[in-house]
Motif scaffolding. Sequence first.
Motif, PDB file in Angstrom:
ATOM      1  N   ASP A 133      -0.474   4.624   5.464  1.00 56.58           N
ATOM      2  CA  ASP A 133      -1.530   5.131   5.810  1.00 56.58           C
ATOM      3  C   ASP A 133      -1.911   4.023   7.195  1.00 56.58           C
ATOM      4  N   ARG A 134      -2.260   4.602   8.204  1.00 53.68           N
ATOM      5  CA  ARG A 134      -2.424   3.664   9.439  1.00 53.68           C
ATOM      6  C   ARG A 134      -3.479   2.879   9.147  1.00 53.68           C
ATOM      7  N   ALA A 135      -4.653   3.165   8.330  1.00 50.65           N
ATOM      8  CA  ALA A 135      -5.911   2.373   8.096  1.00 50.65           C
ATOM      9  C   ALA A 135      -5.283   1.296   7.148  1.00 50.65           C
ATOM     10  N   SER A 136      -4.488   1.308   6.504  1.00 53.55           N
ATOM     11  CA  SER A 136      -3.983   0.293   5.526  1.00 53.55           C
ATOM     12  C   SER A 136      -2.456  -0.326   5.664  1.00 53.55           C
ATOM     13  N   SER A 183       1.206   6.070  14.708  1.00 51.62           N
ATOM     14  CA  SER A 183       1.731   7.104  13.974  1.00 51.62           C
ATOM     15  C   SER A 183       3.301   7.078  14.203  1.00 51.62           C
ATOM     16  N   ASP A 229      -2.021  -3.961   5.944  1.00 55.03           N
ATOM     17  CA  ASP A 229      -2.841  -4.837   4.794  1.00 55.03           C
ATOM     18  C   ASP A 229      -1.418  -5.376   3.789  1.00 55.03           C
ATOM     19  N   ALA A 272       2.388   6.595   8.726  1.00 51.82           N
ATOM     20  CA  ALA A 272       2.089   5.428   9.551  1.00 51.82           C
ATOM     21  C   ALA A 272       3.473   4.388   9.848  1.00 51.82           C
ATOM     22  N   ARG A 274       0.638  -3.471  15.744  1.00 48.25           N
ATOM     23  CA  ARG A 274      -0.419  -2.390  15.613  1.00 48.25           C
ATOM     24  C   ARG A 274      -0.044  -1.129  14.826  1.00 48.25           C
ATOM     25  N   ALA A 275      -0.774  -0.705  13.913  1.00 53.69           N
ATOM     26  CA  ALA A 275      -0.448   0.854  13.234  1.00 53.69           C
ATOM     27  C   ALA A 275      -0.385   1.850  14.357  1.00 53.69           C
ATOM     28  N   SER A 333       0.795  -1.234  -0.080  1.00 56.66           N
ATOM     29  CA  SER A 333       0.293   0.051   0.029  1.00 56.66           C
ATOM     30  C   SER A 333       0.798   1.419  -0.129  1.00 56.66           C
TER      31      SER A 333
END
Length: 263
Positions: free
Chosen positions: A51-54, A76, A57, A84, A73-74, A37
Amino acid sequence: MRSPGRPAALTLVVGTVLALLLAGCAGPTSSSRGPSSGPTGEGVVWRSGTDRASVLDSYRVTPWNTQDAEDPRAVSSPDVPGRAAVEYSVPAGGTRSELEPAYRSFRPGDEYWFGLAVHLPGDFPVDASDWQVIAQWKNSGDGSPPLAVQVRDGRFVLDGGEGIGEHWTRDIGPARAGARTDLVLRVHFSDDPDEGSVDVLLDGREVVSDYRPRGGTLYPDEVSYLKTGLYRSSDLDTGASVVYDDVVIATSREAASSLASGS
């Protein structure tokens, strides 16, 4: 517009089949690439997300990545504003919190560059004399890996070979708590000690050049895959965390060195 006649349609089908077959035979920089990603660029075949959301992935989820510890865990990034990062935490007495980049295994004759931007928090026990692995090229079988990066006695060290009775270790340089360190490694994968070799750059400075471990960089009849995170002795009586700002797998030193920067 007229619909295509049968010969044109047949040509289209044949072309599509051929394209799929060629894609299935492609090398590691195409179909065998895991999802990423994050940005890639020339020479980069896999990269951690931004990105923290992905960001998670781009890694494989396997049941053996966490043992007596928290799941990765993701978070900052502590070093790069707006980016991220992935945090790996293991409590006192715990064993592992790791992830596998979703990329293929490494076979005899492969040569890759790896960029690891790792932040050791201020309370990381860098001076502990017991083993704490932050990255390993794990063999496909059981036992200790042929190649790993550890933090021990205030140093980053290369370590491996124990799984075949050929244990070796090589100093990389000082491990600093409360700071990020960029490690860039070239690995030529081979179970032949005359062929398997490693280079290491520490914050842009070459500290290991063409080192040939006596146990090679692979085990005979096995392949290896990269794992990042924290894997440590359960005898350690204090917890620890590491944060990865960026991880890159590449085909050149320049590409592997293109680690995320706050500058």
